[in-house]
Design a protein around this motif. Sequence first.
Motif, PDB file in Angstrom:
ATOM      1  N   ASP A 101       0.128   1.734  -4.392  1.00  0.00           N
ATOM      2  CA  ASP A 101      -0.170   1.200  -2.931  1.00  0.00           C
ATOM      3  C   ASP A 101      -1.040   2.542  -2.231  1.00  0.00           C
ATOM      4  OD1 ASP A 101       1.584   0.992   0.079  1.00  0.00           O
ATOM      5  OD2 ASP A 101      -0.187   0.099  -0.297  1.00  0.00           O
ATOM      6  N   TYR A 105      -1.388   2.443   6.239  1.00  0.00           N
ATOM      7  CA  TYR A 105      -1.251   1.014   7.054  1.00  0.00           C
ATOM      8  C   TYR A 105      -2.084   1.383   8.125  1.00  0.00           C
ATOM      9  CZ  TYR A 105       2.310  -0.307   3.694  1.00  0.00           C
ATOM     10  OH  TYR A 105       2.754  -0.908   2.533  1.00  0.00           O
ATOM     11  N   PRO A 136       1.673  -4.387   8.698  1.00  0.00           N
ATOM     12  CA  PRO A 136       1.727  -4.571   7.124  1.00  0.00           C
ATOM     13  C   PRO A 136       0.187  -5.029   6.779  1.00  0.00           C
ATOM     14  CG  PRO A 136       2.620  -6.269   8.246  1.00  0.00           C
ATOM     15  CD  PRO A 136       2.395  -5.117   9.202  1.00  0.00           C
ATOM     16  N   ASN A 137      -0.584  -5.237   7.763  1.00  0.00           N
ATOM     17  CA  ASN A 137      -1.930  -5.659   7.354  1.00  0.00           C
ATOM     18  C   ASN A 137      -2.854  -5.671   8.621  1.00  0.00           C
ATOM     19  OD1 ASN A 137      -1.683  -8.454   8.395  1.00  0.00           O
ATOM     20  ND2 ASN A 137      -0.068  -8.523   6.780  1.00  0.00           N
ATOM     21  N   TYR A 270       9.281  -7.305  -1.737  1.00  0.00           N
ATOM     22  CA  TYR A 270       8.659  -7.765  -0.618  1.00  0.00           C
ATOM     23  C   TYR A 270       9.176  -6.682   0.611  1.00  0.00           C
ATOM     24  CZ  TYR A 270       6.455 -10.955   2.999  1.00  0.00           C
ATOM     25  OH  TYR A 270       5.827 -11.416   3.980  1.00  0.00           O
ATOM     26  N   GLY A 282       4.843  -8.978   6.448  1.00  0.00           N
ATOM     27  CA  GLY A 282       5.088  -8.223   5.178  1.00  0.00           C
ATOM     28  C   GLY A 282       4.128  -8.199   4.146  1.00  0.00           C
ATOM     29  N   LYS A 283       4.402  -7.200   3.067  1.00  0.00           N
ATOM     30  CA  LYS A 283       3.517  -7.351   2.206  1.00  0.00           C
ATOM     31  C   LYS A 283       4.139  -7.294   0.787  1.00  0.00           C
ATOM     32  CE  LYS A 283      -0.040  -4.306   0.660  1.00  0.00           C
ATOM     33  NZ  LYS A 283      -0.761  -2.998   0.842  1.00  0.00           N
ATOM     34  N   PHE A 285       4.738  -6.402  -3.280  1.00  0.00           N
ATOM     35  CA  PHE A 285       4.310  -5.063  -4.232  1.00  0.00           C
ATOM     36  C   PHE A 285       4.894  -5.593  -5.621  1.00  0.00           C
ATOM     37  CE2 PHE A 285       4.744  -3.206  -0.180  1.00  0.00           C
ATOM     38  CZ  PHE A 285       3.895  -2.239   0.181  1.00  0.00           C
ATOM     39  N   HIS A 306       7.211   4.683  -2.031  1.00  0.00           N
ATOM     40  CA  HIS A 306       6.588   4.171  -0.673  1.00  0.00           C
ATOM     41  C   HIS A 306       6.570   5.182   0.356  1.00  0.00           C
ATOM     42  CE1 HIS A 306       4.970   1.228   2.143  1.00  0.00           C
ATOM     43  NE2 HIS A 306       6.168   1.539   2.868  1.00  0.00           N
ATOM     44  N   ASN A 357      10.648 -14.404   0.583  1.00  0.00           N
ATOM     45  CA  ASN A 357       9.265 -14.213   0.471  1.00  0.00           C
ATOM     46  C   ASN A 357       9.051 -13.411  -0.840  1.00  0.00           C
ATOM     47  OD1 ASN A 357       7.412 -14.982   2.821  1.00  0.00           O
ATOM     48  ND2 ASN A 357       9.569 -14.014   3.739  1.00  0.00           N
TER      49      ASN A 357
END
Length: 602
Positions: A101, A105, A136-137, A270, A282-283, A285, A306, A357
């Motif tokens: 990652d 962000y 998160p995005n 997640y 969320g995201k 991985f 992270h 999720n």
Amino acid sequence: MSAAAPAFEPGPVLASLPNLPGVYRMLGEAGEVLYVGKARNLKKRVSSYFQKSDQSPRIRLMVQQIRDIQITATRSESEALLLENNLIKGLNPKYNILFRDDKSYPWLLLTGHDYPRLAYFRGTPDKRDRAFGPFPNAYAVRESLHILQKVFRLRTCEDSVFANRSRPCLLHQIKRCSAPCVGLASAAGYARDVEHATLFLTGKDDELMADLMAKMEAAAAELRFEQAALYRDQVQALARVREKQFVESRGSRDADVVGLALKAGRACVYLMMVRAGRNLGGKAFFPSNAEEAEPGQVLEAFLSQHYAGRAAPALVVTGTEVDGMAECLSEEAGYKVQVADNPIGERRNWLRMAEHNAELALIAREGRRADQEQRLAALNEALGETDIQRIECFDVSHTMGEATVVSCVVYDQGGMRAAEYRRFNIDTPTPGDDYYAMREALGRRYARLAEGEGKLPDLLLIDGGRGQLNVALDVLGELGIDRVALLGVAKGEERKPGLEQLILPDEKEPLRLPADHPALHLIQEVRDEAHRFAITGHRAKRAKKRTASSLEEISGIGPKRRQRLLQTFGGLRGVQSAGIEELAQVEGISRELAEKLYRALH
């Protein structure tokens, strides 16, 4: 036969280890790094590998291969966390669970101008600005921007545009901006909207709603009904935003919620971000080397990697205990970080949502993986091959020979590998010579690969007909590469998807697969990605070239005037959309020159 390597005797090494924080590296027979780990106490941590009898099969296998141990002592566990993360990502050890990652962000930025601007932002903000997030995005940031524009009507335009507006923009017309650029919003009124937006972003909804309600009632009592209606609209919009919140907390505490799903040797973490009491989304991985790993090992790897170099929020919620992580994250962040591994109440609901999720993301990924494996098997069967795994595809893009770009995209391990994409800028002697462009790009790409500097594809796709395929054959032949299968993809009748003709080097007649054939779907996916990547690169190159040339070709517009125009209007498009009066207001541009410039651009 060579003698077997002597078994590793850990005693002398363990006896020499210090009781200090640091990073340890387990080395194999050939000196390769098998595993990198951090420890609060190097002696205790490394010794545990040789003393415990309840290790997982994965760790037991690693211990059997250890031939040496190296350590690096650090001043603190936080420093060890950073060093461990750098070594893992640089060395990619076989037995480390690795999360990739590398992207920063996004944040929502409220600038420090007299009339602050709302902006999407990545990186390190200026000290004068206020940053909210992280999100998160990009979608989550833009959704928040949309809400703030609708409710508080703050500006989002660039400074160069803001400073040179002579009339309100479209956002003002649709009630998304109060148009401070042309004086339609007072400094006091705009500052009040900024204050309200800050309250909203920091989770102080109750305080904001009470303030707006009081102002609405006061305006109505004073018969200022238009102002009261504005406050009413803001209250209603905020109420709708509250109703849409999937997770809402009356507290203003920030939290990261880490959900984990393990299934058939595969793992998904997640990360759900809660900021100011709101779920920002969320995201997911997906780590590598996580086969047979325990939940605690996966979570420890994720949290370590992270948050290395990135401050954790005050609360991190997990479903499994990770020993020592709270102290490590607190030291890294500079404030106390609580790691709740047995949450109750609201936090338990957050964790259940994150874990659900993670399960859904893992199921979806497995479904995509199975679909890709089916497509790849169908492709091997259709082409009479047995071992096609890695595919590279080339496409040429230009406009009437201008700004020629050749793209190379890579499909490997069941998906597109964006980090391995390449673009080649080509200057063709004859405009529009696709054969020359293809030859140049292929030569530059595979000259290095032929010398062993990279990985050759199993299949080379060429977006084009027999001529382009013959060019590829010639280039590979000149480079002595004979172990790569080739396939040309010619567009079918009327360029309709599903009618593609597949051209093989040794076949006179093209191969036509049914429109629903899995192999054709894979070819289309890779070909379309090559086309997208080529055309975006071509458009960027063309725009850059035209931006410079169109103003340079106008007499009277030298470098300084050209720079002032581009800075004032935010680029060539802004200059093109400006009227004569606006152009004449730029320093150094007379009315006569503005008219000349306007005629040249239109």
